[in-house]
Write a protein that holds these residues in place. Sequence first.
Motif, PDB file in Angstrom:
ATOM      1  N   GLU A  71       0.770  -1.219   0.131  1.00  0.00           N
ATOM      2  CA  GLU A  71      -0.105  -0.046  -0.104  1.00  0.00           C
ATOM      3  C   GLU A  71       0.958   1.292  -0.050  1.00  0.00           C
ATOM      4  OE1 GLU A  71      -3.360   0.796  -0.478  1.00  0.00           O
ATOM      5  OE2 GLU A  71      -3.404  -1.419  -0.830  1.00  0.00           O
ATOM      6  N   CYS A  72       2.124   1.068   0.609  1.00  0.00           N
ATOM      7  CA  CYS A  72       2.799   2.099   0.376  1.00  0.00           C
ATOM      8  C   CYS A  72       3.635   2.372  -0.667  1.00  0.00           C
ATOM      9  CB  CYS A  72       4.262   2.007   1.444  1.00  0.00           C
ATOM     10  SG  CYS A  72       5.266   3.372   1.602  1.00  0.00           S
ATOM     11  N   TRP A  73       3.633   1.575  -1.594  1.00  0.00           N
ATOM     12  CA  TRP A  73       4.065   1.514  -3.019  1.00  0.00           C
ATOM     13  C   TRP A  73       3.050   2.507  -3.732  1.00  0.00           C
ATOM     14  CZ3 TRP A  73       8.002   1.168  -6.228  1.00  0.00           C
ATOM     15  CH2 TRP A  73       9.239   0.678  -5.963  1.00  0.00           C
ATOM     16  N   LYS A  74       1.811   2.040  -3.603  1.00  0.00           N
ATOM     17  CA  LYS A  74       0.515   2.874  -4.196  1.00  0.00           C
ATOM     18  C   LYS A  74       0.620   4.288  -3.877  1.00  0.00           C
ATOM     19  CE  LYS A  74      -2.261  -1.270  -4.786  1.00  0.00           C
ATOM     20  NZ  LYS A  74      -3.375  -1.813  -4.172  1.00  0.00           N
ATOM     21  N   LYS A  75       0.928   4.567  -2.460  1.00  0.00           N
ATOM     22  CA  LYS A  75       0.893   5.801  -2.072  1.00  0.00           C
ATOM     23  C   LYS A  75       1.960   6.755  -2.634  1.00  0.00           C
ATOM     24  CE  LYS A  75      -1.626   4.991   2.109  1.00  0.00           C
ATOM     25  NZ  LYS A  75      -1.647   4.883   3.505  1.00  0.00           N
ATOM     26  N   ALA A  76       3.213   6.019  -2.518  1.00  0.00           N
ATOM     27  CA  ALA A  76       4.231   6.575  -3.066  1.00  0.00           C
ATOM     28  C   ALA A  76       4.411   6.949  -4.641  1.00  0.00           C
ATOM     29  CB  ALA A  76       5.700   5.767  -2.783  1.00  0.00           C
ATOM     30  N   VAL A  77       3.730   6.102  -5.374  1.00  0.00           N
ATOM     31  CA  VAL A  77       3.567   6.466  -6.857  1.00  0.00           C
ATOM     32  C   VAL A  77       2.848   7.471  -7.007  1.00  0.00           C
ATOM     33  CG1 VAL A  77       2.394   5.473  -9.080  1.00  0.00           C
ATOM     34  CG2 VAL A  77       4.241   3.933  -7.510  1.00  0.00           C
ATOM     35  N   LYS A  78       1.611   7.606  -6.408  1.00  0.00           N
ATOM     36  CA  LYS A  78       0.775   8.814  -6.563  1.00  0.00           C
ATOM     37  C   LYS A  78       1.444  10.059  -6.189  1.00  0.00           C
ATOM     38  CE  LYS A  78      -3.862  10.286  -4.845  1.00  0.00           C
ATOM     39  NZ  LYS A  78      -4.886  10.153  -4.286  1.00  0.00           N
ATOM     40  N   GLN A  79       2.180  10.016  -5.058  1.00  0.00           N
ATOM     41  CA  GLN A  79       2.855  11.238  -4.622  1.00  0.00           C
ATOM     42  C   GLN A  79       3.930  11.608  -5.820  1.00  0.00           C
ATOM     43  OE1 GLN A  79       3.549  12.220  -0.449  1.00  0.00           O
ATOM     44  NE2 GLN A  79       5.782  11.691  -0.902  1.00  0.00           N
ATOM     45  N   GLY A  80       4.560  10.697  -6.192  1.00  0.00           N
ATOM     46  CA  GLY A  80       5.577  10.838  -7.348  1.00  0.00           C
ATOM     47  C   GLY A  80       4.698  11.314  -8.593  1.00  0.00           C
ATOM     48  N   LEU A  81       3.727  11.007  -8.700  1.00  0.00           N
ATOM     49  CA  LEU A  81       3.120  11.697  -9.998  1.00  0.00           C
ATOM     50  C   LEU A  81       2.744  12.915  -9.940  1.00  0.00           C
ATOM     51  CD1 LEU A  81       0.456   8.833 -11.220  1.00  0.00           C
ATOM     52  CD2 LEU A  81       2.511   9.338 -12.177  1.00  0.00           C
ATOM     53  N   LYS A  82       2.403  13.382  -8.781  1.00  0.00           N
ATOM     54  CA  LYS A  82       2.010  14.760  -8.280  1.00  0.00           C
ATOM     55  C   LYS A  82       3.335  15.565  -8.586  1.00  0.00           C
ATOM     56  CE  LYS A  82      -0.495  16.247  -5.296  1.00  0.00           C
ATOM     57  NZ  LYS A  82      -1.552  16.502  -3.873  1.00  0.00           N
ATOM     58  N   TRP A  83       4.385  15.134  -7.729  1.00  0.00           N
ATOM     59  CA  TRP A  83       5.651  16.030  -7.927  1.00  0.00           C
ATOM     60  C   TRP A  83       6.271  16.130  -9.470  1.00  0.00           C
ATOM     61  CZ3 TRP A  83       8.494  18.897  -4.618  1.00  0.00           C
ATOM     62  CH2 TRP A  83       8.271  18.851  -3.225  1.00  0.00           C
ATOM     63  N   GLY A  84       6.246  14.672 -10.117  1.00  0.00           N
ATOM     64  CA  GLY A  84       6.583  14.893 -11.338  1.00  0.00           C
ATOM     65  C   GLY A  84       5.806  15.641 -12.290  1.00  0.00           C
ATOM     66  N   CYS A  85       4.451  15.780 -12.325  1.00  0.00           N
ATOM     67  CA  CYS A  85       3.724  16.821 -12.908  1.00  0.00           C
ATOM     68  C   CYS A  85       3.928  18.338 -12.655  1.00  0.00           C
ATOM     69  CB  CYS A  85       2.222  16.544 -12.672  1.00  0.00           C
ATOM     70  SG  CYS A  85       1.852  15.185 -13.801  1.00  0.00           S
ATOM     71  N   ALA A  86       4.263  18.563 -11.236  1.00  0.00           N
ATOM     72  CA  ALA A  86       4.728  19.998 -11.067  1.00  0.00           C
ATOM     73  C   ALA A  86       5.872  20.315 -11.412  1.00  0.00           C
ATOM     74  CB  ALA A  86       4.425  19.865  -9.200  1.00  0.00           C
ATOM     75  N   VAL A  87       6.936  19.479 -11.152  1.00  0.00           N
ATOM     76  CA  VAL A  87       8.292  19.672 -11.665  1.00  0.00           C
ATOM     77  C   VAL A  87       8.220  19.725 -13.112  1.00  0.00           C
ATOM     78  CG1 VAL A  87      10.751  19.034 -11.559  1.00  0.00           C
ATOM     79  CG2 VAL A  87       9.235  18.921  -9.594  1.00  0.00           C
ATOM     80  N   GLY A  88       7.559  19.247 -13.835  1.00  0.00           N
ATOM     81  CA  GLY A  88       7.683  19.083 -15.355  1.00  0.00           C
ATOM     82  C   GLY A  88       6.868  20.445 -15.653  1.00  0.00           C
ATOM     83  N   THR A  89       5.868  20.767 -15.001  1.00  0.00           N
ATOM     84  CA  THR A  89       5.153  22.296 -15.487  1.00  0.00           C
ATOM     85  C   THR A  89       6.195  23.479 -14.986  1.00  0.00           C
ATOM     86  OG1 THR A  89       2.891  21.281 -14.844  1.00  0.00           O
ATOM     87  CG2 THR A  89       3.332  23.481 -14.774  1.00  0.00           C
ATOM     88  N   SER A  90       6.911  23.284 -13.886  1.00  0.00           N
ATOM     89  CA  SER A  90       7.781  24.523 -13.824  1.00  0.00           C
ATOM     90  C   SER A  90       8.782  24.500 -14.775  1.00  0.00           C
ATOM     91  CB  SER A  90       8.237  24.205 -12.109  1.00  0.00           C
ATOM     92  OG  SER A  90       9.321  23.321 -12.319  1.00  0.00           O
ATOM     93  N   CYS A  91       9.227  23.331 -15.207  1.00  0.00           N
ATOM     94  CA  CYS A  91      10.274  23.361 -16.414  1.00  0.00           C
ATOM     95  C   CYS A  91       9.984  24.213 -17.577  1.00  0.00           C
ATOM     96  CB  CYS A  91      10.795  22.004 -16.646  1.00  0.00           C
ATOM     97  SG  CYS A  91      11.855  21.749 -17.937  1.00  0.00           S
ATOM     98  N   VAL A  92       8.603  24.050 -17.987  1.00  0.00           N
ATOM     99  CA  VAL A  92       8.061  24.680 -19.173  1.00  0.00           C
ATOM    100  C   VAL A  92       7.693  26.181 -19.207  1.00  0.00           C
ATOM    101  CG1 VAL A  92       7.326  22.314 -20.105  1.00  0.00           C
ATOM    102  CG2 VAL A  92       5.750  24.075 -18.889  1.00  0.00           C
ATOM    103  N   LEU A  93       7.734  26.495 -17.816  1.00  0.00           N
ATOM    104  CA  LEU A  93       7.477  27.949 -17.825  1.00  0.00           C
ATOM    105  C   LEU A  93       8.837  28.873 -17.762  1.00  0.00           C
ATOM    106  CD1 LEU A  93       5.234  27.613 -14.552  1.00  0.00           C
ATOM    107  CD2 LEU A  93       4.525  27.915 -17.030  1.00  0.00           C
ATOM    108  N   ARG A  94       9.986  28.476 -17.880  1.00  0.00           N
ATOM    109  CA  ARG A  94      11.099  29.257 -18.312  1.00  0.00           C
ATOM    110  C   ARG A  94      11.746  28.556 -19.497  1.00  0.00           C
ATOM    111  NH1 ARG A  94      13.481  29.567 -12.834  1.00  0.00           N
ATOM    112  NH2 ARG A  94      11.348  29.248 -11.673  1.00  0.00           N
ATOM    113  N   GLN A  95      12.654  29.492 -19.836  1.00  0.00           N
ATOM    114  CA  GLN A  95      13.437  29.240 -21.270  1.00  0.00           C
ATOM    115  C   GLN A  95      14.715  28.303 -20.708  1.00  0.00           C
ATOM    116  OE1 GLN A  95      12.677  30.389 -24.133  1.00  0.00           O
ATOM    117  NE2 GLN A  95      14.375  28.976 -24.819  1.00  0.00           N
ATOM    118  N   GLY A  96      14.952  27.036 -21.444  1.00  0.00           N
ATOM    119  CA  GLY A  96      15.936  26.355 -21.368  1.00  0.00           C
ATOM    120  C   GLY A  96      15.854  25.241 -20.118  1.00  0.00           C
ATOM    121  N   ALA A  97      16.548  24.327 -20.082  1.00  0.00           N
ATOM    122  CA  ALA A  97      16.138  23.312 -19.341  1.00  0.00           C
ATOM    123  C   ALA A  97      17.261  23.307 -18.038  1.00  0.00           C
ATOM    124  CB  ALA A  97      16.537  21.899 -19.698  1.00  0.00           C
TER     125      ALA A  97
END
Length: 114
Positions: A71-97
């Motif tokens: 069950e911890c895996w499931k929660k960790a994967v869900k949290q990973g998706l949230k952080w991944g989407c947020a960090v990916g979004t933050s990346c596209v809001l600025r020029q360059g990687a």
Amino acid sequence: MATFFQSYNPQMYIIVTRGPKGAISLNNGSILHTQNAVQQEDIVDPTGAGDAFAAGFLHGLFLDWKKTESECWKKAVKQGLKWGCAVGTSCVLRQGASNPSSREEIELLLSSSS
């Protein structure tokens, strides 16, 4: 592609990024979690968004890591998706990687997506 990997190991967690639609995780042949991307109108540059998602996903995955409970895996994967989407979004809001956002900026995006 996800079906290909699931056929070899159905217990494997598969993460599929979907660009501005967010990301999903699959396990045992079905969708486990769906995470919408943080909606932003001012996209500047998509360079590095996938790598940024991967870094954010791993960060979120290991924030509260306990490797003994499934069950911890499931929660960790869900949290990973949230952080991944947020960090990916933050990346596209600025020029360059090579210009990463601060943790505070990421947490602001996380709070706006909840």
